[in-house]
Design an enzyme around this catalytic site. Sequence first.
Site, PDB file in Angstrom:
ATOM      1  N   HIS A 139       0.501  -1.020   0.202  1.00 35.30           N
ATOM      2  CA  HIS A 139      -0.136  -0.110   0.172  1.00 35.30           C
ATOM      3  C   HIS A 139       0.825   1.552  -0.132  1.00 35.30           C
ATOM      4  O   HIS A 139       1.431   1.082   0.927  1.00 35.30           O
ATOM      5  CB  HIS A 139      -0.638   0.166   1.480  1.00 35.30           C
ATOM      6  CG  HIS A 139      -1.662  -1.150   1.299  1.00 35.30           C
ATOM      7  ND1 HIS A 139      -3.149  -1.294   0.927  1.00 35.30           N
ATOM      8  CD2 HIS A 139      -1.856  -2.280   2.321  1.00 35.30           C
ATOM      9  CE1 HIS A 139      -4.137  -2.590   1.129  1.00 35.30           C
ATOM     10  NE2 HIS A 139      -2.815  -3.186   1.607  1.00 35.30           N
ATOM     11  N   TYR A 194      -9.254   4.044   7.870  1.00 39.55           N
ATOM     12  CA  TYR A 194      -9.716   4.137   8.871  1.00 39.55           C
ATOM     13  C   TYR A 194     -11.421   5.168   9.017  1.00 39.55           C
ATOM     14  O   TYR A 194     -10.824   6.569   8.158  1.00 39.55           O
ATOM     15  CB  TYR A 194      -8.943   5.327   9.876  1.00 39.55           C
ATOM     16  CG  TYR A 194      -7.129   4.533   9.782  1.00 39.55           C
ATOM     17  CD1 TYR A 194      -7.040   3.706  11.290  1.00 39.55           C
ATOM     18  CD2 TYR A 194      -6.860   4.042   9.138  1.00 39.55           C
ATOM     19  CE1 TYR A 194      -6.030   2.748  11.805  1.00 39.55           C
ATOM     20  CE2 TYR A 194      -4.985   3.522   9.717  1.00 39.55           C
ATOM     21  CZ  TYR A 194      -5.653   2.968  10.538  1.00 39.55           C
ATOM     22  OH  TYR A 194      -4.086   2.064  10.914  1.00 39.55           O
ATOM     23  N   PRO A 241      -3.678  -0.708  19.070  1.00 34.69           N
ATOM     24  CA  PRO A 241      -3.477  -0.960  17.618  1.00 34.69           C
ATOM     25  C   PRO A 241      -3.495   0.145  16.699  1.00 34.69           C
ATOM     26  O   PRO A 241      -3.709  -0.235  15.642  1.00 34.69           O
ATOM     27  CB  PRO A 241      -4.439  -2.091  17.529  1.00 34.69           C
ATOM     28  CG  PRO A 241      -5.454  -2.077  18.055  1.00 34.69           C
ATOM     29  CD  PRO A 241      -5.169  -1.173  19.354  1.00 34.69           C
ATOM     30  N   LYS A 252       1.529  -0.251  15.252  1.00 30.34           N
ATOM     31  CA  LYS A 252       2.767  -0.576  15.757  1.00 30.34           C
ATOM     32  C   LYS A 252       3.684  -1.578  15.695  1.00 30.34           C
ATOM     33  O   LYS A 252       4.884  -1.986  16.304  1.00 30.34           O
ATOM     34  CB  LYS A 252       3.360   1.044  16.966  1.00 30.34           C
ATOM     35  CG  LYS A 252       2.659   2.394  15.736  1.00 30.34           C
ATOM     36  CD  LYS A 252       3.695   1.998  14.438  1.00 30.34           C
ATOM     37  CE  LYS A 252       3.559   3.554  13.070  1.00 30.34           C
ATOM     38  NZ  LYS A 252       4.532   2.866  12.440  1.00 30.34           N
ATOM     39  N   TYR A 276       3.940   6.875  10.313  1.00 29.57           N
ATOM     40  CA  TYR A 276       2.425   5.801  10.201  1.00 29.57           C
ATOM     41  C   TYR A 276       3.865   4.838   9.627  1.00 29.57           C
ATOM     42  O   TYR A 276       3.468   3.246   9.828  1.00 29.57           O
ATOM     43  CB  TYR A 276       1.629   6.106   9.430  1.00 29.57           C
ATOM     44  CG  TYR A 276       0.410   4.933   9.489  1.00 29.57           C
ATOM     45  CD1 TYR A 276      -0.060   5.107  10.886  1.00 29.57           C
ATOM     46  CD2 TYR A 276       0.589   4.215   8.285  1.00 29.57           C
ATOM     47  CE1 TYR A 276      -1.319   3.377  10.137  1.00 29.57           C
ATOM     48  CE2 TYR A 276      -0.155   3.433   7.780  1.00 29.57           C
ATOM     49  CZ  TYR A 276      -1.191   3.413   8.534  1.00 29.57           C
ATOM     50  OH  TYR A 276      -2.124   1.798   8.933  1.00 29.57           O
TER      51      TYR A 276
HETATM   52  P1  RFL Z   1       3.272 -12.033  21.595  1.00 29.82           P
HETATM   53  O1  RFL Z   1       2.612 -12.520  20.095  1.00 29.82           O
HETATM   54  O2  RFL Z   1       2.839 -12.129  22.642  1.00 29.82           O
HETATM   55  O3  RFL Z   1       3.957 -13.531  21.857  1.00 29.82           O
HETATM   56  C1  RFL Z   1       4.569 -14.035  23.543  1.00 29.82           C
HETATM   57  C2  RFL Z   1       4.288 -15.452  23.309  1.00 29.82           C
HETATM   58  O4  RFL Z   1       5.200 -15.954  24.637  1.00 29.82           O
HETATM   59  C3  RFL Z   1       4.311 -16.944  25.130  1.00 29.82           C
HETATM   60  N1  RFL Z   1       4.308 -16.824  26.840  1.00 29.82           N
HETATM   61  C4  RFL Z   1       5.063 -17.749  27.017  1.00 29.82           C
HETATM   62  N2  RFL Z   1       5.811 -18.567  27.104  1.00 29.82           N
HETATM   63  C5  RFL Z   1       6.981 -19.282  27.516  1.00 29.82           C
HETATM   64  N3  RFL Z   1       6.880 -19.147  29.188  1.00 29.82           N
HETATM   65  C6  RFL Z   1       5.904 -18.336  29.198  1.00 29.82           C
HETATM   66  N4  RFL Z   1       5.212 -17.588  30.917  1.00 29.82           N
HETATM   67  C7  RFL Z   1       4.814 -17.415  28.824  1.00 29.82           C
HETATM   68  N5  RFL Z   1       3.546 -16.344  28.616  1.00 29.82           N
HETATM   69  C8  RFL Z   1       4.012 -15.752  27.702  1.00 29.82           C
HETATM   70  C9  RFL Z   1       2.443 -16.636  24.246  1.00 29.82           C
HETATM   71  O5  RFL Z   1       2.375 -17.536  24.642  1.00 29.82           O
HETATM   72  C10 RFL Z   1       3.537 -15.904  22.772  1.00 29.82           C
HETATM   73  O6  RFL Z   1       3.565 -17.272  22.235  1.00 29.82           O
HETATM   74  O7  RFL Z   1       4.126 -11.418  21.716  1.00 29.82           O
HETATM   75  P2  RFL Z   1       5.220 -10.143  20.515  1.00 29.82           P
HETATM   76  O8  RFL Z   1       5.971 -11.734  20.282  1.00 29.82           O
HETATM   77  O9  RFL Z   1       6.194  -9.320  21.997  1.00 29.82           O
HETATM   78  O10 RFL Z   1       4.398 -10.260  19.275  1.00 29.82           O
HETATM   79  C11 RFL Z   1       3.427  -8.815  19.905  1.00 29.82           C
HETATM   80  C12 RFL Z   1       2.711  -8.479  19.085  1.00 29.82           C
HETATM   81  O11 RFL Z   1       1.792 -10.072  18.307  1.00 29.82           O
HETATM   82  C13 RFL Z   1       1.575  -7.449  18.860  1.00 29.82           C
HETATM   83  O12 RFL Z   1       2.204  -6.573  19.611  1.00 29.82           O
HETATM   84  C14 RFL Z   1       0.691  -7.039  17.853  1.00 29.82           C
HETATM   85  O13 RFL Z   1       0.122  -8.278  17.977  1.00 29.82           O
HETATM   86  C15 RFL Z   1      -0.095  -6.154  17.817  1.00 29.82           C
HETATM   87  N6  RFL Z   1      -1.191  -6.118  16.913  1.00 29.82           N
HETATM   88  C16 RFL Z   1      -0.176  -5.150  15.768  1.00 29.82           C
HETATM   89  N7  RFL Z   1       0.601  -4.590  15.742  1.00 29.82           N
HETATM   90  C17 RFL Z   1       1.388  -3.636  14.148  1.00 29.82           C
HETATM   91  O14 RFL Z   1       2.600  -4.221  14.287  1.00 29.82           O
HETATM   92  N8  RFL Z   1       0.229  -3.680  13.516  1.00 29.82           N
HETATM   93  C18 RFL Z   1      -1.092  -3.831  13.537  1.00 29.82           C
HETATM   94  O15 RFL Z   1      -1.913  -3.749  12.288  1.00 29.82           O
HETATM   95  C19 RFL Z   1      -1.217  -5.197  14.799  1.00 29.82           C
HETATM   96  N9  RFL Z   1      -3.134  -5.358  15.088  1.00 29.82           N
HETATM   97  C20 RFL Z   1      -2.532  -5.817  17.201  1.00 29.82           C
HETATM   98  C21 RFL Z   1      -3.066  -5.476  16.178  1.00 29.82           C
HETATM   99  C22 RFL Z   1      -2.745  -6.796  18.614  1.00 29.82           C
HETATM  100  C23 RFL Z   1      -4.180  -6.914  18.039  1.00 29.82           C
HETATM  101  N10 RFL Z   1      -4.584  -7.741  19.948  1.00 29.82           N
HETATM  102  C24 RFL Z   1      -5.285  -8.685  20.092  1.00 29.82           C
HETATM  103  C25 RFL Z   1      -3.922  -7.075  20.764  1.00 29.82           C
HETATM  104  C26 RFL Z   1      -4.535  -5.355  16.553  1.00 29.82           C
HETATM  105  C27 RFL Z   1      -5.281  -6.678  17.665  1.00 29.82           C
HETATM  106  C28 RFL Z   1      -6.936  -7.093  17.860  1.00 29.82           C
HETATM  107  C1  PHB Z   2      -5.112  -5.399  10.734  1.00 27.39           C
HETATM  108  O1  PHB Z   2      -5.130  -5.541   9.602  1.00 27.39           O
HETATM  109  O2  PHB Z   2      -5.468  -6.385  11.896  1.00 27.39           O
HETATM  110  C2  PHB Z   2      -4.718  -4.305  11.346  1.00 27.39           C
HETATM  111  C3  PHB Z   2      -4.555  -2.478  10.510  1.00 27.39           C
HETATM  112  C4  PHB Z   2      -4.266  -1.452  10.425  1.00 27.39           C
HETATM  113  C5  PHB Z   2      -4.226  -0.868  12.557  1.00 27.39           C
HETATM  114  C6  PHB Z   2      -4.458  -1.766  13.402  1.00 27.39           C
HETATM  115  C7  PHB Z   2      -4.702  -3.492  12.670  1.00 27.39           C
HETATM  116  O3  PHB Z   2      -4.010   0.237  12.716  1.00 27.39           O
END
Ligand code: RFL
Ligand code: PHB
Length: 412
Positions: free
Chosen positions: A92, A220, A312, A316, A404
């Site tokens: 994009h 958005y 989210p 980031k 962004y």
């Molecule tokens: P994670 O993915 O939470 O992974 C951590 C892992 O550690 C395990 N764990 C353990 N393992 C051993 N011993 C323990 N005691 C443990 N406790 C936990 C867990 O099971 C897991 O497997 O962290 P990590 O690797 O730092 O990654 C971070 C990302 O997952 C997170 O920041 C993003 O998903 C946030 N996020 C988004 N980020 C973006 O850059 N772009 C996006 O578009 C975006 N959209 C989002 C998002 C997060 C969302 N939610 C659900 C919070 C959209 C949503 C809805």
């Molecule tokens: C997504 O595609 O899940 C998504 C996109 C933009 C955001 C957050 C999540 O700001």
Amino acid sequence: MSAGGVAINAGTASSTAARRLRTQVAIVGAGPCGLLLAELLHRRGVASIVLEKHTREHVLSRIRAGVLEQTTVDVLRGAGLAGRLDREGLPHDGMHIVWARRESFFIDAARHTGKRFTTYGQTQIQQDLFAAADRRGAQVITEAGEVKLLGFEGDRPRVEFIQGGVAHTLDCDFIAGCDGFHGVSRASLPAGVLREFEKIYPFGWLGVLSETPPLADIVYANHPRGFALASARNPMLARYYIQVPLDTRLEDWPDDRFWQELKARYPREMADAIVTGPSIEKSIAPLRSYVAEPMRHGRLFLAGDAAHVVPPTGAKGLNLAVSDAFYLARALAAWFNDGSSALIDGYSETALRRVWASVRVSWYLTTLLHRFPGASAFDQKAQEYELEYLRSSPHAQAALAEQYAGLDFEGE
Ligand code: RFL
Ligand code: PHB
């Protein structure tokens, strides 16, 4: 045994003897941060073992992020992890903002910064990372319970855990805490070491994944009914979100109600262009900002969501997990390969500069695009005029585009 690798999981360990393992870096958590760190270290000749609390199937079933900054794509490409991302990711140039059903405007990141971003699912990145770990026979120990981080204030850290009913001790030179917001690593630090900064928002996002063609761009929306977001995973997989109150229950949101509410928050032409279908995933995420400083204590490093979370809205969180893994791998490799401690000593400060830049833009976009319960007439007007300013000012758009699209890495 997990397919293809030397990963250990329940059932393979002997149930009689305690086991002692040794590696250079013990990585706690097999999310994107932990698995990527293991790959980047491996490419720089540093050995690691990853400990994950859940099964691989559980980790792979999580539907989360979707927007990758150019630097994230570059790191994955540089590590040989972008084969499928290059085939299936959707590039994009920018993203649209629309409010109160008025005409949308485009934040053109490519024009202002020369950078594009890519929609590609975190779930797919997890699959690609596990596949890479399997290919090189990496040690990823799943279903590791009762994980304890010990000795990291001295020179001989270790991680104790139970797996398959057997007590294990993993001796190492460093521990990387990549176990997410609810993990054990940050909680293992002695009281008083961390300074914490937190902001909890009074709403959450209800997200739906559906096998329908997405809109061409990320859009958005700020509407009197609340925030909405249209995003994509691939040409036949769309991701949508709507702002909901914190006490929302999933069972109150059958698909029909979701689609009706989503469309109500977009202008007519966009609403008409949204193709609806059965949801294949539906979940609610609360919105919060949280930063713990510093990101290192002794021989324990925190990285990714273990150290910080962002709402989210700025997309980031995953990108920060990748940049932390990048900085930490570079720093640890300098220590192991060149005996230099300068980068591990600077890791926390370097990583936190990028973290706070992302915290700021996530807070800005969250404040700009959501309807806040109890907002005063003044707050509401100020928000509308901020949107009007952003719509009309190329300078304001350039500033948002820069944040962004994501900052470059330091020291590259
Ligand atoms: P994670 O993915 O939470 O992974 C951590 C892992 O550690 C395990 N764990 C353990 N393992 C051993 N011993 C323990 N005691 C443990 N406790 C936990 C867990 O099971 C897991 O497997 O962290 P990590 O690797 O730092 O990654 C971070 C990302 O997952 C997170 O920041 C993003 O998903 C946030 N996020 C988004 N980020 C973006 O850059 N772009 C996006 O578009 C975006 N959209 C989002 C998002 C997060 C969302 N939610 C659900 C919070 C959209 C949503 C809805
Ligand atoms: C997504 O595609 O899940 C998504 C996109 C933009 C955001 C957050 C999540 O700001």
